[in-house]
Design an enzyme around this catalytic site. Structure first.
Site, PDB file in Angstrom:
ATOM      1  N   GLU A 165       0.809  -1.229   0.000  1.00  0.00           N
ATOM      2  CA  GLU A 165       0.000   0.000   0.000  1.00  0.00           C
ATOM      3  C   GLU A 165       0.839   1.276   0.000  1.00  0.00           C
ATOM      4  OE1 GLU A 165      -3.268   0.056   2.742  1.00  0.00           O
ATOM      5  OE2 GLU A 165      -4.175  -1.711   1.832  1.00  0.00           O
ATOM      6  N   GLU A 369      -5.399  -8.563   0.374  1.00  0.00           N
ATOM      7  CA  GLU A 369      -6.159  -8.176   1.568  1.00  0.00           C
ATOM      8  C   GLU A 369      -7.588  -7.873   1.144  1.00  0.00           C
ATOM      9  OE1 GLU A 369      -4.673  -5.081   4.177  1.00  0.00           O
ATOM     10  OE2 GLU A 369      -2.611  -5.766   3.908  1.00  0.00           O
TER      11      GLU A 369
HETATM   12  C1  BGP Z   1      -4.606  -2.046   5.081  1.00  0.00           C
HETATM   13  C2  BGP Z   1      -3.256  -2.418   5.615  1.00  0.00           C
HETATM   14  C3  BGP Z   1      -3.239  -3.436   6.699  1.00  0.00           C
HETATM   15  C4  BGP Z   1      -4.480  -3.526   7.542  1.00  0.00           C
HETATM   16  C5  BGP Z   1      -5.764  -3.206   6.818  1.00  0.00           C
HETATM   17  C6  BGP Z   1      -6.951  -2.941   7.709  1.00  0.00           C
HETATM   18  O1  BGP Z   1      -4.589  -0.722   4.674  1.00  0.00           O
HETATM   19  O2  BGP Z   1      -2.438  -2.911   4.584  1.00  0.00           O
HETATM   20  O3  BGP Z   1      -2.048  -3.310   7.392  1.00  0.00           O
HETATM   21  O4  BGP Z   1      -4.374  -3.110   8.812  1.00  0.00           O
HETATM   22  O5  BGP Z   1      -5.658  -2.109   5.957  1.00  0.00           O
HETATM   23  O6  BGP Z   1      -6.874  -1.638   8.178  1.00  0.00           O
HETATM   24  P1  BGP Z   1      -7.117  -1.220   9.671  1.00  0.00           P
HETATM   25  O7  BGP Z   1      -6.132  -1.987  10.472  1.00  0.00           O
HETATM   26  O8  BGP Z   1      -6.860   0.240   9.692  1.00  0.00           O
HETATM   27  O9  BGP Z   1      -8.511  -1.584   9.966  1.00  0.00           O
END
Ligand code: BGP
Length: 470
Positions: A165, A369
């Site tokens: 990201e 993800e």
């Molecule tokens: C993405 C990231 C992750 C993860 C996910 C969920 O942006 O790559 O690291 O954490 O989002 O986000 P959050 O933890 O803010 O709910």
């Protein structure tokens, strides 16, 4: 488009799930690990730090066993740069190499394909102190780090992801604990950092092809379709603006080796276009990724913004848009429901996003993800009834199947997250895993692993290769 018959998921489809080092491993200062920017970042009040998280570092065998029980074909995780090179460059830490060798071997013993992210938000603090990504020396540091990874794990790891990201680090770095917005013209600094990351990524991809001819490597941004709030042409243009700035800037550079023209004009307009040195564009052009990995949580909806609206990022994060005067402004999409944490839920948008990426770049795709953050409840008898998560994932997998029928070359699906871990900025109460980790924000309890209802559901999904979704 509707179909009478849908195509099946490919036979060797990589079903799995994801984590990242700093959010799951814990052991933040053990066995020679150096500090990363996450170890020194400020945590929003009431949220846990990243010191222990799910303690995967000490529980990895037990956890991998659970992944194998679910039938994982792949596990996407990240390597902590500071475990391998505590100062970002220089001495290699043998204990760090040993840990990831053990993890990879453990995965391979169950025929689980390791999918390795080289850098997931956790830049070595030693490099940050020397200017971080503003310093061109960090490009060389990343190339050198990637060389160490290919030397040590290149014979066992077939799939590499460069930078997780990168687009969110540039757009929402302050929220992710990565890059701040200080100084006089923060955007200028950020887009220069972005340029350096693009170069570092391109160099790593080239090196991977040279050192590990059998391996494949690709970028890993967060990509989502951007909708216009109405059919007003100005709104459609605003959506196109935001998509170029949020999505295509990053993928055009990674895949096509050039800057997206709308994104470039946007940077010029803001006086933040990066300085490009001689030879830089050749480096970008020679990278040639083998696939595109991307993270998807939601779509974005934006409207025209011709008035001088402020640049409000205070409530924005990875999945909540902000506003840029004269470019776009985030809008609510009333067709979509939201998660408990305010992220819009859009499975059809997932299909659309898959198709858009496919049509633009014509490369194989893997989802690294996708998932639902929720306040899970541990009930009597170690039960977690996370039907909402099953519902979310089921709808996204259905759309993935439709996208495959549309012709998208999707070869894997690794939702976030394999096991509960600590969120980027909302603590460990925002849970995503198939496996519950028994801890609270500040009380570590016994860190016991408990299978959620979704664990059993996903096991059936995998064993039926995506046919049994109910
Ligand atoms: C993405 C990231 C992750 C993860 C996910 C969920 O942006 O790559 O690291 O954490 O989002 O986000 P959050 O933890 O803010 O709910």
């Amino acid at each position: 488009m509707n179909y009478k018959k849908l195509k099946s998921f490919p036979k060797d489809f990589l079903w799995g799930a994801s984590t990242s080092a700093y959010q799951v491993e814990g052991a933040w200062d053990e066995d020679g690990k150096g500090l990363s920017v996450q170890d020194v970042s400020k945590h929003p009040e009431g949220t846990s730090d990243f010191k222990v998280t799910s303690d995967f570092y000490h529980h990895y065998k037990e956890d991998v066993k659970l992944f194998a029980e679910m039938g994982f074909k792949a596990f996407r995780f990240s390597i902590a740069w500071t475990r391998i090179l505590p100062n970002g460059t220089g001495e290699v830490n043998p204990k760090g190499i040993e840990f990831y060798n053990n993890l990879i071997d453990e995965l391979l013993s169950y025929n689980i394909e390791p999918i390795v992210t080289m850098y997931h938000f956790d830049l070595p603090y030693a490099l940050e102190k020397k200017g971080g990504w503003s310093n061109r020396a960090t490009i060389d540091a990343f190339e050198n780090y990637s060389k160490v990874l290919f030397e040590n794990f290149g014979d066992k790891v077939k799939y590499w992801l460069t930078i997780n990201e990168q687009n969110m680090m540039i757009l929402f770095g302050a929220v992710l604990g990565t890059v701040g917005e200080d100084g006089e013209n923060p955007a200028k600094k950020l887009y220069q950092q972005n340029h350096h990351m693009l170069l570092a990524q391109a160099k790593a991809m080239k090196l991977c092809h040279a050192m590990c001819p059998k391996a494949k490597i690709g970028p890993a941004p967060n990509i989502s379709s951007v909708y216009p709030a109405t059919s007003k042409p100005e709104d459609v243009l605003a959506a196109s603006n935001f998509s170029s700035i949020r999505n295509w800037l990053y993928l055009d550079a990674a895949v096509l080796g050039r800057y997206n023209s709308v994104a470039w004009s946007y940077m010029e307009r803001k006086d933040c276009a990066p300085v490009i040195e001689g030879g830089d564009m050749d480096i970008l052009k020679g990278a040639n990724p083998d696939f595109i990995a991307f993270n998807y949580y939601s779509t974005m909806t934006v409207a025209d913004n011709d008035e001088y609206a402020s640049h409000d990022k205070s409530k924005a994060d990875q999945q909540r848009a902000f506003a840029e005067a004269g470019v776009f402004k985030g809008a609510q999409n009333n067709n979509l429901e939201k998660t408990e944490f305010g992220w819009e839920i859009d499975p059809v948008g997932f299909r659309n996003t898959l198709r858009e990426i496919n049509e633009r770049y014509n490369l194989p795709l893997i989802v690294t993800e996708n998932g639902l953050g929720a306040y899970d409840k541990l009930e009597e008898g170690d039960v977690i009834n996370d039907d909402y998560r099953i519902d979310f994932l089921r709808k996204h997998i259905e759309q993935a199947k439709l996208a495959i029928t549309d012709g998208v070359k999707l070869f894997g699906y690794c939702p976030w997250s394999a096991i509960d871990l600590v969120s980027t900025h909302e603590g460990c109460r925002k849970r995503y895993g198939f496996v519950y980790v028994n801890r609270d924000e500040f009380d570590l309890k016994d860190l016991r692993r408990i299978k959620k209802k979704s664990f059993y559901w996903y096991k059936d999904v995998i064993s039926s290769n995506g046919e049994k979704l109910k």
